[in-house]
Design a protein around this motif. Structure first.
Motif, PDB file in Angstrom:
ATOM      1  N   LYS A 139       0.832  -1.124   0.026  1.00  0.00           N
ATOM      2  CA  LYS A 139       0.206   0.065  -0.030  1.00  0.00           C
ATOM      3  C   LYS A 139       0.772   1.290  -0.064  1.00  0.00           C
ATOM      4  CE  LYS A 139      -4.523  -1.400   2.020  1.00  0.00           C
ATOM      5  NZ  LYS A 139      -5.295  -1.431   3.149  1.00  0.00           N
ATOM      6  N   GLN A 140       1.899   1.442   0.816  1.00  0.00           N
ATOM      7  CA  GLN A 140       2.973   2.552   0.923  1.00  0.00           C
ATOM      8  C   GLN A 140       3.493   2.616  -0.613  1.00  0.00           C
ATOM      9  OE1 GLN A 140       5.303   1.386   4.125  1.00  0.00           O
ATOM     10  NE2 GLN A 140       4.034   2.350   5.516  1.00  0.00           N
ATOM     11  N   THR A 152       0.857   4.156  -3.022  1.00  0.00           N
ATOM     12  CA  THR A 152       0.528   5.494  -2.771  1.00  0.00           C
ATOM     13  C   THR A 152       2.217   6.594  -3.156  1.00  0.00           C
ATOM     14  OG1 THR A 152      -0.342   4.992  -0.751  1.00  0.00           O
ATOM     15  CG2 THR A 152       0.761   7.021  -0.781  1.00  0.00           C
TER      16      THR A 152
END
Length: 75
Positions: free
Chosen positions: A10-11, A14
């Motif tokens: 997820k990081q 992003t």
């Protein structure tokens, strides 16, 4: 899937979105319409100081099936 791995993915997504907003918008636009067999996808890569390399693929039903299965993975 390991929760720590999911957080890292997820990081990374992003960061990728922040670094390449036009590319992400392009992908969203391209995939907003249903892809169909016979669609041609072409990609080019040009490294600094090197010649551009380009390839393409014709989308097959099995490719669409794979993408549909990947959509089911919740991150």
């Amino acid at each position: 899937m390991n929760p720590l791995t999911i957080m890292k993915i997820k990081q990374s997504i992003t960061a990728f979105t922040a670094n390449h907003p036009k590319f992400v918008m392009f992908l969203k636009d391209v995939f907003s319409d249903e892809m169909e067999p016979g669609t041609i996808i072409e990609i080019s890569v040009q490294r600094p100081g090197k010649e551009k390399v380009t390839t393409n693929m014709k989308v097959q039903q099995s490719d669409l099936d794979l993408l549909e299965n990947l959509k089911g993975i919740k991150l």
